[in-house]
Design a protein around this motif. Structure first.
Motif, PDB file in Angstrom:
ATOM      1  N   GLU A  61     -24.848   5.665   0.198  1.00 20.43           N
ATOM      2  CA  GLU A  61     -25.976   4.761  -0.032  1.00 20.43           C
ATOM      3  C   GLU A  61     -27.167   5.304   0.754  1.00 20.43           C
ATOM      4  O   GLU A  61     -27.336   5.029   1.944  1.00 20.43           O
ATOM      5  N   HIS A  66     -19.992   0.789   2.121  1.00 15.99           N
ATOM      6  CA  HIS A  66     -21.305   1.357   1.848  1.00 15.99           C
ATOM      7  C   HIS A  66     -21.564   2.462   2.866  1.00 15.99           C
ATOM      8  O   HIS A  66     -21.757   2.184   4.051  1.00 15.99           O
ATOM      9  N   SER A  74     -23.120   4.991  -4.606  1.00  7.38           N
ATOM     10  CA  SER A  74     -23.888   3.876  -5.149  1.00  7.38           C
ATOM     11  C   SER A  74     -25.105   4.460  -5.846  1.00  7.38           C
ATOM     12  O   SER A  74     -25.878   5.210  -5.224  1.00  7.38           O
ATOM     13  N   SER A 114     -28.629   4.941  -4.529  1.00  6.43           N
ATOM     14  CA  SER A 114     -29.091   6.127  -3.804  1.00  6.43           C
ATOM     15  C   SER A 114     -30.161   6.889  -4.576  1.00  6.43           C
ATOM     16  O   SER A 114     -31.009   7.553  -3.979  1.00  6.43           O
ATOM     17  N   LYS A 139     -23.937   3.989   4.140  1.00  5.77           N
ATOM     18  CA  LYS A 139     -25.381   4.010   4.427  1.00  5.77           C
ATOM     19  C   LYS A 139     -25.749   5.258   5.214  1.00  5.77           C
ATOM     20  O   LYS A 139     -25.051   5.650   6.157  1.00  5.77           O
TER      21      LYS A 139
END
Length: 340
Positions: free
Chosen positions: A296, A260, A10, A13, A262
């Motif tokens: 992300e 995602h 993504s 980032s 994360k």
């Protein structure tokens, strides 16, 4: 175990570098491709200036497609950000909500995206109403399952039930791996210590999180320990994070189409110390997931008071970790050029 899981990024980032003008769109795409992360996810407002209030010129769309082709990448998702319940200080009527979703569907289609990400605040009825239009455009609308929500939360169950009742395959989920926060992130702790949280209170909160103590009790205990301000803020975060179980994704895998990835911190030995990615990848393989895991990075906001974030290096480290967990023969390069 064989699988078809792919790596992506993504561009959210790289928000620090993008905002500061250190990385252009081409820099972001080229850097991701260099890491072997060829799935590109965007937040429209970050990548295309003026969206959604203003239209995006065809010249900018053409540039996007040229860069995607130049670096042999794949458009994955346009993450739209409108919170429909409170838009510009007013409630957005139902028909206007649906029309807004359709606008983002059109934008995603122009970019060649397979998915658009909806914020978790959007009611399922809105997405169901927009689903036929998404089907026409070849787009799937994915509601983000984001902490403190999870797959057993009543709001997410309501979405799942509405999606199944609709019969549309254009509706699905985008799990954010931040809901699997098994330990209190070290970068969180260090930030709160810099803000003046006494070490013994910080140590208590970290241990309480690991012991899964009810957040209300932790907050009360911190108050009784004399904690104020930053100490209470550190305890309050327990209300917004959770160590939910990755295996709960299995029941919904038929509607999970993007992930995602994360992360808040990648160590020099390629470990995310607070999110169990080994278990996450195992579950995704078990469930037959065949989409992208898009990095992300959100640790930048926890360190920028003390040091300049290096988002590229952090993303590189996570991509090394993912490549290893996915059993790829090679791993991303040790040095990632940003400039052409």
């Amino acid at each position: 175990m064989t699988h078809s899981i792919k790596r992506g990024v993504s561009l959210y980032s790289y928000q620090n570098e993008t905002f500061q003008g250190k990385m252009s769109l081409e820099d972001c795409i080229r850097t991701s491709a260099h890491l072997g992360a060829r799935g590109i996810e965007i937040i429209g407002e970050q990548t295309f200036w003026g969206w959604p209030e203003c239209g995006v010129a065809q010249e900018d769309i053409d540039t996007w497609h040229r860069l995607i082709a130049k670096y042999d990448c794949t458009p994955v998702s346009h993450d739209f950000m409108v919170d429909y319940k409170r838009y510009k200080g007013r409630d957005m009527p139902f028909a206007e909500q649906v029309a807004s979703v359709k606008n983002d569907i059109d934008f995603g289609a122009r970019l060649g995206m397979k998915f658009i990400r909806a914020l978790v605040s959007i009611a399922p009825e809105v997405l169901v109403a927009a689903a036929p239009y998404a089907e026409e455009k070849g787009i799937k609308i994915l509601i983000e399952v984001h902490a403190p929500l999870h797959f057993d939360h009543p709001w997410i169950i309501r979405h799942a039930e509405a999606f199944e009742k609709s019969g549309s395959d254009a509706l699905g989920f985008l799990p954010d791996m931040g809901m699997f926060l098994f330990t209190y992130p070290p970068v969180f702790v260090e930030r709160f210590l810099r803000q003046g949280v006494p070490p013994h209170i910080a140590e208590y909160i970290v241990k309480a999180y690991e012991d899964r103590v009810l957040s209300e009790y932790v907050i009360l205990n911190v108050q009784q320990m004399g904690g104020t301000g930053p100490s209470l803020a550190m305890a309050e975060l327990l209300r917004h994070n959770g160590a939910f179980e990755p295996r709960r994704m299995l029941d919904h895998m038929h509607r999970i189409h993007n992930i995602h990835g994360k992360f808040y911190q990648m160590t020099e030995d390629y470990v995310e110390p607070s999110i169990p990615y080994d278990e996450i990848v195992r579950v995704l393989k078990q469930g037959g997931y065949d989409g992208y895991i898009c990095s992300e990075y959100e640790g930048n906001r926890w360190i920028e008071d003390a040091e300049e974030p290096d988002s590229v290096e952090q993303v590189r480290r996570q991509q090394v970790m993912l490549a290893r967990l996915l059993g790829e023969a090679g791993v991303p390069a040790l040095q990632t050029p940003v400039a052409a």
